[in-house]
Design a protein around this motif. Structure first.
Motif, mmCIF file in Angstrom:
data_model
loop_
_atom_site.group_PDB
_atom_site.id
_atom_site.type_symbol
_atom_site.label_atom_id
_atom_site.label_comp_id
_atom_site.label_asym_id
_atom_site.label_seq_id
_atom_site.Cartn_x
_atom_site.Cartn_y
_atom_site.Cartn_z
ATOM 1 N N VAL A 1 -8.260 12.478 -17.113
ATOM 2 C CA VAL A 1 -8.389 11.208 -16.390
ATOM 3 C C VAL A 1 -7.033 10.876 -15.778
ATOM 4 O O VAL A 1 -6.008 10.930 -16.465
ATOM 5 C CB VAL A 1 -8.843 10.064 -17.324
ATOM 6 N N ILE A 2 -7.036 10.557 -14.502
ATOM 7 C CA ILE A 2 -5.797 10.197 -13.806
ATOM 8 C C ILE A 2 -5.947 8.776 -13.277
ATOM 9 O O ILE A 2 -6.876 8.489 -12.517
ATOM 10 C CB ILE A 2 -5.500 11.177 -12.657
ATOM 11 N N THR A 3 -5.059 7.872 -13.681
ATOM 12 C CA THR A 3 -5.142 6.486 -13.242
ATOM 13 C C THR A 3 -3.993 6.169 -12.287
ATOM 14 O O THR A 3 -2.841 6.523 -12.548
ATOM 15 C CB THR A 3 -5.106 5.510 -14.433
ATOM 16 N N THR A 4 -4.305 5.491 -11.184
ATOM 17 C CA THR A 4 -3.316 5.253 -10.131
ATOM 18 C C THR A 4 -3.303 3.806 -9.653
ATOM 19 O O THR A 4 -2.669 3.500 -8.650
ATOM 20 C CB THR A 4 -3.624 6.144 -8.910
ATOM 21 N N ALA A 5 -4.015 2.908 -10.338
ATOM 22 C CA ALA A 5 -4.255 1.565 -9.807
ATOM 23 C C ALA A 5 -3.034 0.661 -9.916
ATOM 24 O O ALA A 5 -2.514 0.413 -11.001
ATOM 25 C CB ALA A 5 -5.437 0.924 -10.532
ATOM 26 N N LEU A 6 -2.583 0.158 -8.770
ATOM 27 C CA LEU A 6 -1.468 -0.783 -8.692
ATOM 28 C C LEU A 6 -1.831 -1.915 -7.745
ATOM 29 O O LEU A 6 -2.517 -1.697 -6.739
ATOM 30 C CB LEU A 6 -0.209 -0.087 -8.179
ATOM 31 N N ILE A 7 -1.363 -3.123 -8.053
ATOM 32 C CA ILE A 7 -1.520 -4.278 -7.174
ATOM 33 C C ILE A 7 -0.115 -4.784 -6.867
ATOM 34 O O ILE A 7 0.630 -5.126 -7.793
ATOM 35 C CB ILE A 7 -2.349 -5.394 -7.841
#
Length: 380
Positions: free
Chosen positions: A256-262
């Protein structure tokens, strides 16, 4: 016009703000370029290559920065570097300004004119200057490589005399530039890839790369994108529905690769402890948002954490910097494209046009003040 290229004060930062290709272009514009000795070594660029491109190599930051009109860096100047810069010198770097009011004030107090490359507007003219995209692209690629290395099994399906080895299942969470490159890289390596994002426009992009899109596609989902193309922060209700969908899906994944940024906010939590615990022993999570608090429960910046069940959570920092030579080359080109707009080619001098939309979007400090509206000091 004197341009200084400093070594990075942070020993963990291997990138450099100029490469021989861009040094040669600056010299062609009439600039005198001074590079600090050893600045490019971690990115595979010896001093001799800078000299061959027309730069002077100086010993130490003080000698390099002396009388420089323009200073190029990867990261914001460190406190000990600010006294070395002359008042009014322009500094162009990745400034990491969110929540850094004290550091911005220190830059302003030093009389530095600071420009943050990561605030470049997303317009056609500025695409070649987009450091976030160039570095995120590399981070997405490297995340898959790092994940595959920690996984310890093959990525593609293999049919052998001893039997068939199934393809790895890769799930990418967050389909921005990094996520799209992660999908493409995992697909090239032969994995079965799924991806999710809260922005509806990403569904077509995911499917065009041969991956399957996974999301709760309700009315909130259909409006979950800002005018600038960034993800909006979703309601608690939507996050709960999405979490339930992801919960069942993630238990079947190998990587699993997570890339979420705000922008300007802590990274959203996407993977709970329960989800991590549901994964098979030997599975891997790569958290590209770990420097902003992380998307994955249990992720630690700069560490690879192994849970009691044998699931690995990879929290490498500065992932683009893990490809220092390529990252430096792309960053230096981004930098040159912007700086070129600040130079009067006939006078061969800095001539900043303060009403230019690129300048207004990126200028943080000027004439002893923090001038960017988004980063004004908060009233007491």
């Amino acid at each position: 016009m004197r341009i200084a290229v400093l070594s990075e004060a942070d020993p963990a930062e291997p990138r450099v703000a100029a490469v021989p290709e861009t040094v040669k272009k600056f010299v062609g514009l009439g600039a005198e370029v001074v590079v600090q000795a050893g600045a490019g070594l971690k990115a595979g660029v010896p001093d001799a290559e800078y000299e061959a491109a027309g730069a002077t190599v100086a010993q130490g930051a003080e000698e390099t920065a002396r009388d420089a009109d323009l200073v190029l860096k990867v990261r914001r100047p460190a406190a000990e570097e600010l006294p070395l810069l002359k008042k009014g010198a322009a500094v162009v770097a990745i400034m990491d300004p969110y929540g850094r009011e004290a550091e911005l004030k220190a830059m302003a107090d030093a009389g530095v004119t600071g420009f943050a490359m990561e605030l470049m507007p997303r317009i056609t003219r500025a695409q070649v200057m987009d450091v976030l995209s160039s570095q995120a692209n590399l981070a997405g690629y490297r995340a898959v490589v790092d994940g595959a290395a920690e996984y310890g099994r093959s990525m593609p399906m293999m049919m052998t005399a001893a039997g068939t080895v199934p393809a790895a299942r890769v799930f990418v969470m967050g389909v921005g530039v990094a996520g799209l490159q992660a999908i493409a890289t995992a697909r090239r390596l032969g994995a079965v890839v799924t991806a999710t994002d809260v922005r509806p426009a990403t569904k077509e992009q995911v499917e065009s790369l041969g991956a399957k899109f996974v999301a709760v596609e309700d009315e909130e989902f259909k409006q979950a994108e800002t005018a600038g193309g960034y993800a909006k922060e979703m309601s608690a209700e939507y996050q709960q529905k999405q979490a339930e969908l992801v919960k069942g899906h993630i238990a079947k994944q190998d990587i699993v690769i997570t890339t979420a940024l705000i922008p300007g906010r802590p990274a959203p939590k996407l993977v709970s402890e329960e989800m991590v615990a549901s994964m098979k022993p030997g599975s891997v999570l790569v958290d590209l948002a770990v420097e902003r608090g992380g998307n994955v429960a249990g992720a630690k910046a700069g560490e690879i954490v192994t849970t009691e069940k044998g699931v690995k959570i990879v929290g490498h920092t500065n992932v683009a910097g893990r490809l220092a030579a390529t990252a430096s080359s792309l960053y230096a080109r981004n930098l040159f494209a912007f700086v070129e707009t600040l130079i009067d080619k006939e006078a061969k001098a800095l001539a900043i046009k303060w009403d230019d939309e690129l300048v207004k979007a990126t200028n943080l400090t000027r004439d002893g003040e923090v001038v960017h509206a988004s980063f004004q000091p908060k009233a007491a």
